[in-house]
Design a protein around this motif. Structure first.
Motif, PDB file in Angstrom:
ATOM      1  N   SER A  37       0.800  -1.228   0.000  1.00 11.99           N
ATOM      2  CA  SER A  37       0.000   0.000   0.000  1.00 11.99           C
ATOM      3  C   SER A  37       0.830   1.275   0.000  1.00 11.99           C
ATOM      4  CB  SER A  37      -0.930   0.012   1.223  1.00 11.99           C
ATOM      5  OG  SER A  37      -0.171  -0.107   2.422  1.00 11.99           O
ATOM      6  N   ASN A  38       2.170   1.181  -0.096  1.00 16.13           N
ATOM      7  CA  ASN A  38       2.988   2.386  -0.202  1.00 16.13           C
ATOM      8  C   ASN A  38       4.280   2.063  -0.947  1.00 16.13           C
ATOM      9  OD1 ASN A  38       5.001   1.477   1.802  1.00 16.13           O
ATOM     10  ND2 ASN A  38       3.361   1.832   3.301  1.00 16.13           N
ATOM     11  N   ILE A  39       5.018   3.087  -1.297  1.00 20.83           N
ATOM     12  CA  ILE A  39       6.240   2.916  -2.091  1.00 20.83           C
ATOM     13  C   ILE A  39       7.260   2.057  -1.358  1.00 20.83           C
ATOM     14  CG2 ILE A  39       8.285   4.160  -2.951  1.00 20.83           C
ATOM     15  CD1 ILE A  39       6.027   4.404  -4.870  1.00 20.83           C
ATOM     16  N   ALA A  40       7.393   2.235  -0.045  1.00 17.82           N
ATOM     17  CA  ALA A  40       8.384   1.470   0.724  1.00 17.82           C
ATOM     18  C   ALA A  40       8.084  -0.019   0.663  1.00 17.82           C
ATOM     19  CB  ALA A  40       8.423   1.961   2.167  1.00 17.82           C
ATOM     20  N   GLU A  41       6.814  -0.419   0.836  1.00 20.91           N
ATOM     21  CA  GLU A  41       6.450  -1.831   0.773  1.00 20.91           C
ATOM     22  C   GLU A  41       6.655  -2.390  -0.626  1.00 20.91           C
ATOM     23  OE1 GLU A  41       2.495  -2.322   2.181  1.00 20.91           O
ATOM     24  OE2 GLU A  41       2.997  -1.940   4.288  1.00 20.91           O
ATOM     25  N   LEU A  42       6.252  -1.610  -1.627  1.00 25.13           N
ATOM     26  CA  LEU A  42       6.436  -2.066  -3.009  1.00 25.13           C
ATOM     27  C   LEU A  42       7.916  -2.261  -3.314  1.00 25.13           C
ATOM     28  CD1 LEU A  42       5.213  -2.613  -5.853  1.00 25.13           C
ATOM     29  CD2 LEU A  42       5.678  -0.203  -6.344  1.00 25.13           C
ATOM     30  N   LYS A  43       8.736  -1.336  -2.862  1.00 20.84           N
ATOM     31  CA  LYS A  43      10.166  -1.435  -3.141  1.00 20.84           C
ATOM     32  C   LYS A  43      10.758  -2.698  -2.524  1.00 20.84           C
ATOM     33  CE  LYS A  43      14.522   1.061  -2.805  1.00 20.84           C
ATOM     34  NZ  LYS A  43      15.198  -0.007  -2.042  1.00 20.84           N
ATOM     35  N   ARG A  44      10.389  -3.014  -1.292  1.00 29.15           N
ATOM     36  CA  ARG A  44      10.921  -4.229  -0.659  1.00 29.15           C
ATOM     37  C   ARG A  44      10.527  -5.474  -1.441  1.00 29.15           C
ATOM     38  NH1 ARG A  44       9.964  -1.325   4.268  1.00 29.15           N
ATOM     39  NH2 ARG A  44       7.850  -2.157   4.447  1.00 29.15           N
ATOM     40  N   PHE A  45       9.278  -5.493  -1.899  1.00 29.19           N
ATOM     41  CA  PHE A  45       8.820  -6.633  -2.694  1.00 29.19           C
ATOM     42  C   PHE A  45       9.583  -6.730  -4.015  1.00 29.19           C
ATOM     43  CE2 PHE A  45       6.056  -7.773  -6.304  1.00 29.19           C
ATOM     44  CZ  PHE A  45       5.866  -9.118  -6.035  1.00 29.19           C
ATOM     45  N   LEU A  46       9.712  -5.600  -4.717  1.00 28.84           N
ATOM     46  CA  LEU A  46      10.408  -5.611  -6.004  1.00 28.84           C
ATOM     47  C   LEU A  46      11.893  -5.913  -5.835  1.00 28.84           C
ATOM     48  CD1 LEU A  46       8.756  -2.523  -7.751  1.00 28.84           C
ATOM     49  CD2 LEU A  46       8.354  -4.950  -8.233  1.00 28.84           C
TER      50      LEU A  46
ATOM     51  N   ARG B  15       9.897  -2.312 -24.059  1.00 28.58           N
ATOM     52  CA  ARG B  15       9.473  -1.114 -23.344  1.00 28.58           C
ATOM     53  C   ARG B  15       9.100  -1.434 -21.899  1.00 28.58           C
ATOM     54  NH1 ARG B  15       6.192   2.250 -28.068  1.00 28.58           N
ATOM     55  NH2 ARG B  15       7.832   2.036 -29.652  1.00 28.58           N
ATOM     56  N   ALA B  16       8.601  -0.437 -21.188  1.00 24.95           N
ATOM     57  CA  ALA B  16       8.545  -0.505 -19.726  1.00 24.95           C
ATOM     58  C   ALA B  16       7.243  -1.083 -19.196  1.00 24.95           C
ATOM     59  CB  ALA B  16       8.753   0.894 -19.151  1.00 24.95           C
ATOM     60  N   GLN B  17       7.352  -1.590 -17.964  1.00 26.07           N
ATOM     61  CA  GLN B  17       6.191  -2.028 -17.189  1.00 26.07           C
ATOM     62  C   GLN B  17       5.649  -0.833 -16.396  1.00 26.07           C
ATOM     63  OE1 GLN B  17       7.900  -4.922 -14.511  1.00 26.07           O
ATOM     64  NE2 GLN B  17       9.465  -5.396 -16.054  1.00 26.07           N
ATOM     65  N   VAL B  18       4.368  -0.898 -16.060  1.00 26.90           N
ATOM     66  CA  VAL B  18       3.735   0.171 -15.276  1.00 26.90           C
ATOM     67  C   VAL B  18       3.003  -0.452 -14.098  1.00 26.90           C
ATOM     68  CG1 VAL B  18       2.115   2.111 -15.296  1.00 26.90           C
ATOM     69  CG2 VAL B  18       3.395   1.530 -17.372  1.00 26.90           C
ATOM     70  N   MET B  19       3.183   0.124 -12.913  1.00 29.77           N
ATOM     71  CA  MET B  19       2.400  -0.263 -11.740  1.00 29.77           C
ATOM     72  C   MET B  19       1.708   0.964 -11.191  1.00 29.77           C
ATOM     73  SD  MET B  19       4.877  -2.990  -9.792  1.00 29.77           S
ATOM     74  CE  MET B  19       5.494  -4.429 -10.685  1.00 29.77           C
ATOM     75  N   ALA B  20       0.544   0.745 -10.623  1.00 35.32           N
ATOM     76  CA  ALA B  20      -0.215   1.842 -10.027  1.00 35.32           C
ATOM     77  C   ALA B  20      -1.038   1.270  -8.890  1.00 35.32           C
ATOM     78  CB  ALA B  20      -1.094   2.521 -11.073  1.00 35.32           C
ATOM     79  N   MET B  21      -1.921   2.091  -8.315  1.00 31.35           N
ATOM     80  CA  MET B  21      -2.690   1.666  -7.144  1.00 31.35           C
ATOM     81  C   MET B  21      -4.174   1.611  -7.478  1.00 31.35           C
ATOM     82  SD  MET B  21      -0.767   3.677  -4.031  1.00 31.35           S
ATOM     83  CE  MET B  21      -1.151   2.416  -2.822  1.00 31.35           C
ATOM     84  N   ASP B  22      -4.854   0.665  -6.829  1.00 30.54           N
ATOM     85  CA  ASP B  22      -6.294   0.529  -6.997  1.00 30.54           C
ATOM     86  C   ASP B  22      -6.842  -0.167  -5.759  1.00 30.54           C
ATOM     87  OD1 ASP B  22      -8.603   0.820  -8.990  1.00 30.54           O
ATOM     88  OD2 ASP B  22      -8.798  -1.258  -8.319  1.00 30.54           O
ATOM     89  N   GLY B  23      -8.111  -0.013  -5.525  1.00 34.97           N
ATOM     90  CA  GLY B  23      -8.722  -0.660  -4.379  1.00 34.97           C
ATOM     91  C   GLY B  23     -10.170  -0.275  -4.244  1.00 34.97           C
ATOM     92  N   PRO B  24     -10.871  -0.857  -3.264  1.00 40.19           N
ATOM     93  CA  PRO B  24     -12.301  -0.578  -3.096  1.00 40.19           C
ATOM     94  C   PRO B  24     -12.586   0.853  -2.679  1.00 40.19           C
ATOM     95  CG  PRO B  24     -11.456  -1.914  -1.281  1.00 40.19           C
ATOM     96  CD  PRO B  24     -10.377  -1.844  -2.298  1.00 40.19           C
TER      97      PRO B  24
ATOM     98  N   GLN C 288      -8.951   4.702   1.010  1.00 39.98           N
ATOM     99  CA  GLN C 288      -8.182   4.334   2.196  1.00 39.98           C
ATOM    100  C   GLN C 288      -7.588   2.936   2.109  1.00 39.98           C
ATOM    101  OE1 GLN C 288     -11.346   5.959   2.566  1.00 39.98           O
ATOM    102  NE2 GLN C 288     -10.088   7.812   2.740  1.00 39.98           N
ATOM    103  N   ASN C 289      -7.938   2.198   1.063  1.00 39.60           N
ATOM    104  CA  ASN C 289      -7.498   0.800   0.985  1.00 39.60           C
ATOM    105  C   ASN C 289      -6.913   0.499  -0.391  1.00 39.60           C
ATOM    106  OD1 ASN C 289      -7.080  -1.765   1.985  1.00 39.60           O
ATOM    107  ND2 ASN C 289      -9.123  -2.504   1.404  1.00 39.60           N
ATOM    108  N   LEU C 290      -6.038   1.379  -0.881  1.00 36.10           N
ATOM    109  CA  LEU C 290      -5.434   1.179  -2.191  1.00 36.10           C
ATOM    110  C   LEU C 290      -4.268   0.200  -2.096  1.00 36.10           C
ATOM    111  CD1 LEU C 290      -5.317   4.848  -3.538  1.00 36.10           C
ATOM    112  CD2 LEU C 290      -7.026   3.094  -4.039  1.00 36.10           C
ATOM    113  N   ARG C 291      -4.011  -0.520  -3.185  1.00 38.46           N
ATOM    114  CA  ARG C 291      -2.869  -1.432  -3.237  1.00 38.46           C
ATOM    115  C   ARG C 291      -2.317  -1.428  -4.654  1.00 38.46           C
ATOM    116  NH1 ARG C 291      -6.392  -6.985  -2.587  1.00 38.46           N
ATOM    117  NH2 ARG C 291      -7.299  -6.997  -4.672  1.00 38.46           N
ATOM    118  N   PHE C 292      -1.040  -1.761  -4.780  1.00 39.40           N
ATOM    119  CA  PHE C 292      -0.377  -1.759  -6.078  1.00 39.40           C
ATOM    120  C   PHE C 292      -0.776  -2.983  -6.903  1.00 39.40           C
ATOM    121  CE2 PHE C 292       2.517   1.202  -3.962  1.00 39.40           C
ATOM    122  CZ  PHE C 292       2.728   2.127  -4.980  1.00 39.40           C
ATOM    123  N   TYR C 293      -0.802  -2.768  -8.214  1.00 39.12           N
ATOM    124  CA  TYR C 293      -1.049  -3.857  -9.161  1.00 39.12           C
ATOM    125  C   TYR C 293      -0.290  -3.541 -10.449  1.00 39.12           C
ATOM    126  CZ  TYR C 293      -4.226  -0.801 -11.783  1.00 39.12           C
ATOM    127  OH  TYR C 293      -4.740   0.217 -12.537  1.00 39.12           O
TER     128      TYR C 293
END
Length: 581
Positions: A31-40, A167-176, A179-184
């Protein structure tokens, strides 16, 4: 256990869930850049660095010096290795309003009806397949089946295919809800916009290297400006992929976006990440990750790494090194004005857990410098460098190669050598003097006069620049770590300017400009002017009169430097301006 078998299980897992440096169960919700970065970090390190190392015979490890700024041009591309670029935006996609082009992939809501979800999954897969060679389609369908490719739990499975896309991949956020967005995974086949011409000219004008009144300044300084601008974002002047990544990150940062942008080049074999969480200042964070070999002389560190399981390959001492950099704003009065980046910190990544080992020093700048220069002048250094951006030189088995190696090495480490302690630089100078000024080598150097002259000029520039750097300290009334009074500051300034005046036989326009600027800055000190210079001799004590007398001598010396510049500056071509190279 053989290395390939040891790590095999890492590359057959269909899921990688890694949050806060531990494996967790349940849905992957980043749900934030720090978490996404650790995963990537874990996904890309395992699948784009460690896996190729285990599978590709003779994997080209990155030399630690390649991670030291200034970054060198790449020697060649390794087509058998993965390469990609990607951008992640910490917000929902606004497809029409985005400032770059890509093919969109839609997220699948948790509450979507099964038949609608499966239809959306099929459409997303078709978007990916449309940008892939047909030979990969069957394998993709077999590996993915009916899985949702937008879900990052399936991202590691896709890497084999995404790494082959131009070319490049794109990730962004979505959710219900907000307050509850997540990367995809939000898109593929993205093109990063890069208005290189405008950015270079604007930046060059801002730092004073270009002038509308002097069109020739563009030709003289263009290479310097390009290199400085690119290096602020962690790259050499290199491929289109990295150029566009640097300029796109610059644009996103100026717009105030929270983003992460990452590239892996087949030439540099390095994961370069630029990211902004909205908290930093002028530039995004810059970080690099690569597979390197620990110097065999670091015996204590090797024992620590072996005990902790940090080696990817113990026999070759291969580790996963992460380097974080600090940017430096350009200053025309700084003798190291070409410095855009410096190493801020180093850490090692555990290949299984992702745990970081902080406080290590794999890139040992000073000790390596002494050993490498010693090996070069003895003709014992094995390796390759790029000489003046267009010639690959391998090994040091001839005098010509030794001189070219030495020129390339001094050019790369120029600004670090300018800042070395006197004791350490004295050891380097002893080696260089013993080689370059040796009477026994005079005839051989005559046969390679052009490159020998270039090495001597580069060495002379570094020696002069070290003294000019002291002027920077004296301006702040510092000298060798001690705080000076105004009297001692002027004594040291006067002595230093006299030394530099006699050394100016090797003329460097950029250094003379810096000497004049620093000297005038010292003379313009308001306290000096008010307390000593503007007062009559009768009002001054003996010490005050001595300060006023020294002030006048410094004024005279600076006039000499201005006259030197006026009479000699126009006679030297751009190539003598070593600070720009």
């Amino acid at each position: 256990m053989p290395m390939k078998n040891r790590w095999k299980e890492l590359f057959t897992q269909s899921e990688i869930r890694w949050v806060d440096e531990r494996t967790v169960k349940g849905p992957l919700r980043l749900s934030n850049i720090a978490e996404l970065k650790r995963f990537l970090d874990l996904a890309h390190i395992r699948h784009c660095l460690v896996k190729p190392y285990c599978e590709v015979e003779g994997y080209p490890l990155v030399e630690t010096r390649e991670l030291l700024p200034s970054f060198e041009a790449d020697l060649w591309e390794h087509k058998q290795l993965p390469g990609f670029s990607m951008v992640a935006l910490a917000r929902p996609i606004q497809y029409f309003s985005e400032i770059f082009q890509f093919d969109i992939i839609h997220p699948i809501p948790d509450d979507m009806r099964q038949d609608h979800a499966q239809s959306m999954i099929t459409r997303n897969l078709a978007v990916l397949q449309a940008r892939m060679a047909k030979g990969f389609h069957d394998n993709l369908r077999q590996d993915i089946g009916k899985e949702d490719i937008s879900n990052l739990e399936n991202y590691p499975l896709l890497l084999n295919y995404l790494n082959d896309m131009d070319r490049a991949q794109v990730m962004a956020m979505d959710g219900p809800n907000a307050q509850n967005l997540r990367f995809y995974l939000a898109g593929v086949y993205a093109s990063f916009p890069s208005d290189l011409d405008t950015e270079v000219k604007r930046y060059g004008l801002r730092i004073g290297r270009f002038s509308m009144e002097d069109p020739d300044s563009y030709e003289k300084n263009r290479n310097f400006v390009c290199q400085h601008l690119m290096e602020l974002y962690g790259f050499p002047v290199a491929s289109e992929r990295r150029t566009s990544a640097a300029l796109f990150s610059r644009r996103l940062h100026k717009m105030g976006e929270k983003f992460l942008l990452r590239t892996l080049s087949q030439s540099d074999r390095t994961l370069t990440t630029l990211w902004s969480d909205g908290k930093q200042g002028h530039y995004p964070h810059v970080e690099k990750v690569a597979l390197v070999s620990v110097d065999e002389e670091q015996t204590e560190l090797i024992a620590q790494l072996e005990e902790g399981g940090y080696f990817v390959d113990r026999e070759k001492r291969v580790v996963i090194l992460k380097v974080h950099y600090k940017q430096h704003k350009f200053s025309r009065d700084n003798v190291r004005q070409e410095r855009a980046l410096s190493v801020a910190s180093q850490s090692l990544i555990h290949p299984v857990t992702g745990q970081k080992l902080e406080g290590v020093s794999i890139i040992r700048d000073t000790s390596n410098m002494f050993l490498r220069i010693n090996d070069i002048v003895r003709g014992e250094y094995t390796g390759r460098v790029v000489y003046k951006r267009n010639e690959i030189v391998e090994n040091t088995d001839t005098e010509d190669k030794r001189l070219k190696f030495l020129y390339a090495w001094l050019s790369k480490h120029q600004r670090r050598m300018i800042g070395y302690r006197d004791e350490f630089f004295a050891n380097i100078a002893r080696i260089l003097d013993g080689y370059l000024l040796s009477p026994e080598r005079y005839e051989e150097f005559e046969q390679h006069k052009e490159v020998y002259s270039e090495v001597i000029a580069k060495y002379s520039y570094i020696q002069q620049a070290r003294k000019v750097r002291i002027l920077e300290e004296l301006r702040e009334r510092n000298f060798k770590g001690k705080k000076l009074g105004y009297h001692m500051m002027l004594i040291e300034t006067h002595n230093l300017l006299r030394e530099l005046k006699f050394e100016i036989v090797s003329y460097f326009d950029s250094l003379v400009n810096t000497i004049v600027a620093l000297g005038e800055s010292i003379l313009n000190n308001r306290y000096l002017i008010n307390e000593y210079i503007d007062k009559s001799d009768d009002e001054l004590t003996d010490r005050g009169y001595e300060i006023k007398r020294l002030y006048g001598k410094i004024v005279s010396l600076l006039d000499d430097f201005k006259n030197i510049k006026k009479t000699r500056g126009d006679r030297y071509p751009q190539s003598r301006m070593m600070g720009q190279m």
